[in-house]
Design a protein around this motif. Structure first.
Motif, PDB file in Angstrom:
ATOM      1  N   VAL A  14     -38.052  11.740   1.791  1.00  0.00           N
ATOM      2  CA  VAL A  14     -36.693  12.273   1.726  1.00  0.00           C
ATOM      3  C   VAL A  14     -36.118  12.416   3.133  1.00  0.00           C
ATOM      4  O   VAL A  14     -34.967  12.050   3.398  1.00  0.00           O
ATOM      5  CB  VAL A  14     -36.678  13.640   1.002  1.00  0.00           C
ATOM      6  CG1 VAL A  14     -35.280  14.264   1.063  1.00  0.00           C
ATOM      7  CG2 VAL A  14     -37.126  13.484  -0.451  1.00  0.00           C
ATOM      8  N   GLN A  15     -36.922  12.907   4.045  1.00  0.00           N
ATOM      9  CA  GLN A  15     -36.476  13.104   5.428  1.00  0.00           C
ATOM     10  C   GLN A  15     -36.259  11.783   6.150  1.00  0.00           C
ATOM     11  O   GLN A  15     -35.356  11.662   6.981  1.00  0.00           O
ATOM     12  CB  GLN A  15     -37.503  13.949   6.178  1.00  0.00           C
ATOM     13  CG  GLN A  15     -37.616  15.376   5.665  1.00  0.00           C
ATOM     14  CD  GLN A  15     -38.831  16.107   6.190  1.00  0.00           C
ATOM     15  OE1 GLN A  15     -39.546  15.597   7.048  1.00  0.00           O
ATOM     16  NE2 GLN A  15     -39.095  17.298   5.666  1.00  0.00           N
ATOM     17  N   GLU A  16     -37.072  10.766   5.826  1.00  0.00           N
ATOM     18  CA  GLU A  16     -36.974   9.478   6.507  1.00  0.00           C
ATOM     19  C   GLU A  16     -35.738   8.684   6.112  1.00  0.00           C
ATOM     20  O   GLU A  16     -35.157   7.964   6.924  1.00  0.00           O
ATOM     21  CB  GLU A  16     -38.228   8.634   6.200  1.00  0.00           C
ATOM     22  CG  GLU A  16     -39.497   9.138   6.884  1.00  0.00           C
ATOM     23  CD  GLU A  16     -40.735   8.406   6.396  1.00  0.00           C
ATOM     24  OE1 GLU A  16     -40.592   7.443   5.590  1.00  0.00           O
ATOM     25  OE2 GLU A  16     -41.852   8.779   6.797  1.00  0.00           O
ATOM     26  N   ASN A  17     -35.323   8.798   4.852  1.00  0.00           N
ATOM     27  CA  ASN A  17     -34.236   7.944   4.368  1.00  0.00           C
ATOM     28  C   ASN A  17     -33.376   8.694   3.351  1.00  0.00           C
ATOM     29  O   ASN A  17     -33.291   8.289   2.188  1.00  0.00           O
ATOM     30  CB  ASN A  17     -34.842   6.680   3.727  1.00  0.00           C
ATOM     31  CG  ASN A  17     -34.039   5.437   4.023  1.00  0.00           C
ATOM     32  OD1 ASN A  17     -33.130   5.460   4.837  1.00  0.00           O
ATOM     33  ND2 ASN A  17     -34.364   4.356   3.354  1.00  0.00           N
ATOM     34  N   PRO A  18     -32.754   9.792   3.733  1.00  0.00           N
ATOM     35  CA  PRO A  18     -32.119  10.702   2.775  1.00  0.00           C
ATOM     36  C   PRO A  18     -31.015  10.108   1.919  1.00  0.00           C
ATOM     37  O   PRO A  18     -30.850  10.492   0.764  1.00  0.00           O
ATOM     38  CB  PRO A  18     -31.572  11.820   3.672  1.00  0.00           C
ATOM     39  CG  PRO A  18     -31.432  11.191   5.027  1.00  0.00           C
ATOM     40  CD  PRO A  18     -32.566  10.220   5.131  1.00  0.00           C
ATOM     41  N   SER A  19     -30.257   9.143   2.458  1.00  0.00           N
ATOM     42  CA  SER A  19     -29.097   8.626   1.725  1.00  0.00           C
ATOM     43  C   SER A  19     -29.348   7.303   1.006  1.00  0.00           C
ATOM     44  O   SER A  19     -28.448   6.762   0.361  1.00  0.00           O
ATOM     45  CB  SER A  19     -27.916   8.463   2.688  1.00  0.00           C
ATOM     46  OG  SER A  19     -28.243   7.554   3.726  1.00  0.00           O
ATOM     47  N   ALA A  20     -30.573   6.772   1.090  1.00  0.00           N
ATOM     48  CA  ALA A  20     -30.908   5.527   0.387  1.00  0.00           C
ATOM     49  C   ALA A  20     -31.237   5.827  -1.067  1.00  0.00           C
ATOM     50  O   ALA A  20     -31.598   6.943  -1.432  1.00  0.00           O
ATOM     51  CB  ALA A  20     -32.088   4.843   1.066  1.00  0.00           C
ATOM     52  N   THR A  21     -31.122   4.821  -1.923  1.00  0.00           N
ATOM     53  CA  THR A  21     -31.460   4.992  -3.336  1.00  0.00           C
ATOM     54  C   THR A  21     -32.958   5.190  -3.504  1.00  0.00           C
ATOM     55  O   THR A  21     -33.757   4.437  -2.956  1.00  0.00           O
ATOM     56  CB  THR A  21     -31.012   3.775  -4.156  1.00  0.00           C
ATOM     57  OG1 THR A  21     -29.585   3.636  -4.057  1.00  0.00           O
ATOM     58  CG2 THR A  21     -31.395   3.919  -5.625  1.00  0.00           C
ATOM     59  N   ALA A  22     -33.322   6.203  -4.290  1.00  0.00           N
ATOM     60  CA  ALA A  22     -34.736   6.476  -4.570  1.00  0.00           C
ATOM     61  C   ALA A  22     -35.118   6.058  -5.979  1.00  0.00           C
ATOM     62  O   ALA A  22     -36.200   5.513  -6.207  1.00  0.00           O
ATOM     63  CB  ALA A  22     -35.036   7.963  -4.382  1.00  0.00           C
ATOM     64  N   VAL A  23     -34.230   6.317  -6.942  1.00  0.00           N
ATOM     65  CA  VAL A  23     -34.537   6.034  -8.344  1.00  0.00           C
ATOM     66  C   VAL A  23     -33.249   5.692  -9.081  1.00  0.00           C
ATOM     67  O   VAL A  23     -32.177   6.206  -8.766  1.00  0.00           O
ATOM     68  CB  VAL A  23     -35.247   7.252  -8.991  1.00  0.00           C
ATOM     69  CG1 VAL A  23     -34.353   8.492  -8.941  1.00  0.00           C
ATOM     70  CG2 VAL A  23     -35.687   6.958 -10.411  1.00  0.00           C
ATOM     71  N   LEU A  24     -33.374   4.808 -10.073  1.00  0.00           N
ATOM     72  CA  LEU A  24     -32.212   4.435 -10.874  1.00  0.00           C
ATOM     73  C   LEU A  24     -32.644   4.127 -12.295  1.00  0.00           C
ATOM     74  O   LEU A  24     -33.792   3.764 -12.554  1.00  0.00           O
ATOM     75  CB  LEU A  24     -31.501   3.219 -10.255  1.00  0.00           C
ATOM     76  CG  LEU A  24     -32.287   1.913 -10.156  1.00  0.00           C
ATOM     77  CD1 LEU A  24     -32.108   1.045 -11.406  1.00  0.00           C
ATOM     78  CD2 LEU A  24     -31.854   1.120  -8.930  1.00  0.00           C
ATOM     79  N   ASP A  25     -31.707   4.310 -13.220  1.00  0.00           N
ATOM     80  CA  ASP A  25     -31.916   3.851 -14.592  1.00  0.00           C
ATOM     81  C   ASP A  25     -30.646   3.119 -15.026  1.00  0.00           C
ATOM     82  O   ASP A  25     -29.800   2.790 -14.186  1.00  0.00           O
ATOM     83  CB  ASP A  25     -32.281   5.016 -15.527  1.00  0.00           C
ATOM     84  CG  ASP A  25     -31.224   6.125 -15.567  1.00  0.00           C
ATOM     85  OD1 ASP A  25     -30.040   5.838 -15.290  1.00  0.00           O
ATOM     86  OD2 ASP A  25     -31.590   7.277 -15.880  1.00  0.00           O
ATOM     87  N   GLY A  26     -30.501   2.869 -16.300  1.00  0.00           N
ATOM     88  CA  GLY A  26     -29.346   2.110 -16.754  1.00  0.00           C
ATOM     89  C   GLY A  26     -28.029   2.839 -16.614  1.00  0.00           C
ATOM     90  O   GLY A  26     -26.953   2.231 -16.673  1.00  0.00           O
ATOM     91  N   LYS A  27     -28.081   4.169 -16.413  1.00  0.00           N
ATOM     92  CA  LYS A  27     -26.869   4.982 -16.364  1.00  0.00           C
ATOM     93  C   LYS A  27     -26.579   5.568 -14.994  1.00  0.00           C
ATOM     94  O   LYS A  27     -25.426   5.892 -14.680  1.00  0.00           O
ATOM     95  CB  LYS A  27     -27.000   6.137 -17.367  1.00  0.00           C
ATOM     96  CG  LYS A  27     -27.213   5.723 -18.805  1.00  0.00           C
ATOM     97  CD  LYS A  27     -25.962   5.128 -19.414  1.00  0.00           C
ATOM     98  CE  LYS A  27     -26.153   4.847 -20.904  1.00  0.00           C
ATOM     99  NZ  LYS A  27     -24.953   4.254 -21.529  1.00  0.00           N
ATOM    100  N   LYS A  28     -27.589   5.731 -14.169  1.00  0.00           N
ATOM    101  CA  LYS A  28     -27.427   6.561 -12.984  1.00  0.00           C
ATOM    102  C   LYS A  28     -28.386   6.132 -11.886  1.00  0.00           C
ATOM    103  O   LYS A  28     -29.470   5.591 -12.165  1.00  0.00           O
ATOM    104  CB  LYS A  28     -27.720   8.019 -13.395  1.00  0.00           C
ATOM    105  CG  LYS A  28     -27.370   9.099 -12.434  1.00  0.00           C
ATOM    106  CD  LYS A  28     -27.625  10.453 -13.131  1.00  0.00           C
ATOM    107  CE  LYS A  28     -27.202  11.621 -12.287  1.00  0.00           C
ATOM    108  NZ  LYS A  28     -27.440  12.912 -13.008  1.00  0.00           N
ATOM    109  N   ARG A  29     -28.001   6.379 -10.636  1.00  0.00           N
ATOM    110  CA  ARG A  29     -28.923   6.198  -9.523  1.00  0.00           C
ATOM    111  C   ARG A  29     -28.807   7.394  -8.593  1.00  0.00           C
ATOM    112  O   ARG A  29     -27.736   7.964  -8.432  1.00  0.00           O
ATOM    113  CB  ARG A  29     -28.680   4.883  -8.784  1.00  0.00           C
ATOM    114  CG  ARG A  29     -27.367   4.722  -8.090  1.00  0.00           C
ATOM    115  CD  ARG A  29     -27.354   3.418  -7.295  1.00  0.00           C
ATOM    116  NE  ARG A  29     -27.513   2.250  -8.124  1.00  0.00           N
ATOM    117  CZ  ARG A  29     -28.243   1.183  -7.794  1.00  0.00           C
ATOM    118  NH1 ARG A  29     -28.869   1.153  -6.633  1.00  0.00           N
ATOM    119  NH2 ARG A  29     -28.344   0.146  -8.598  1.00  0.00           N
TER     120      ARG A  29
END
Length: 246
Positions: A14-29
């Motif tokens: 979280v600290q290394e890349n706070p604004s990058a996408t971590a998880v996504l599904d068909g409705k939300k990321r």
């Protein structure tokens, strides 16, 4: 990965890349920060001192946040697919001695007398939720996974934070997973492959991509999901790979 717990390793990502996408599904990321804060939001719903928490949910970004929420409370999670027979689910939850179950309203009838914490799809982040940072130790319990058992009665296998971290190190060494990768989350939560997908991705800084039930039910739809989300790693059973090859 010189860490003592899963949560410790996760918070570093979280600290290394706070604004990058971590998880996504068909409705939300969700970004890494959003995933951590959603986990905090759910963790705030759990009572202090809880030791084991059941998770009975559809696969989604909220399910991953719920797993992290349990770890943020210093507890162990006990997962079950909602499609399992009701008596099997209730046996697992009673046998594991869970204090509460994180679930959705449509599955609340599966929890019997156990306290149900409802987390629906689209659950919003409470910006006022406290920050939870239960780092823990390597020998703290992370989860209990129930196998079918040779007798037909489910048997719980307890796995520590250290066990998971050792596995992730081996996975990284073999496949060199990093934040350029996206891992497909295909397995049911009762199999070890689920742990490989979730923590093999997140603790490597990779994106975790969760297809819908509809996408998983149709190979063409699944491959469209894979292509659309630029999935680079699929860890699955031979029958899945055979279907993809065909």
């Amino acid at each position: 990965m010189e860490t003592q717990s899963i949560l410790d390793a996760f918070q570093k990502k979280v600290q290394e890349n706070p604004s990058a996408t971590a998880v996504l599904d068909g409705k939300k990321r969700l970004t890494w920060t959003e995933l951590s804060r959603l986990a905090d939001t759910i963790a705030a719903k759990l009572q202090e001192g809880c030791r084991r928490v059941g998770i009975i949910m559809d696969h989604s970004v909220e399910m991953i946040a719920a797993i992290l929420a349990v770890l943020k409370r210093g507890a162990a999670y006990v997962p079950s697919e909602p499609s399992f027979p009701r008596e099997r689910i209730r046996f697992m939850m009673r046998d594991a001695g869970v204090d509460a179950v994180i679930t959705q309203e449509k599955y609340s009838g599966l929890t019997c007398e156990i306290l149900a914490i409802l987390v629906e799809k689209g659950h919003s982040i409470d910006e006022n939720a406290p920050l939870f940072a239960e780092i823990g130790k390597a020998d703290d319990l992370a989860y209990i996974l129930y196998t079918s058992g040779t007798t037909g009665k489910p048997k719980g296998v307890a796995v520590t934070n250290g066990n998971v971290l050792h596995y992730v190190r081996a996975f990284q060494k073999e496949f060199h997973t990093d934040r350029q990768d996206t891992m497909l989350q295909y397995s049911v939560c009762s199999f070890d492959i689920f742990v490989e997908e979730v923590f093999g991705a997140l603790l490597s800084g990779a994106v975790l991509a969760i297809p819908s039930k509809e996408d998983k039910a149709d190979t063409k739809s699944l491959m469209n999901f894979v292509a659309r989300n630029q999935v680079t790693i699929i860890s699955g059973f031979p029958y899945l790979l055979q279907e993809l090859n065909e």
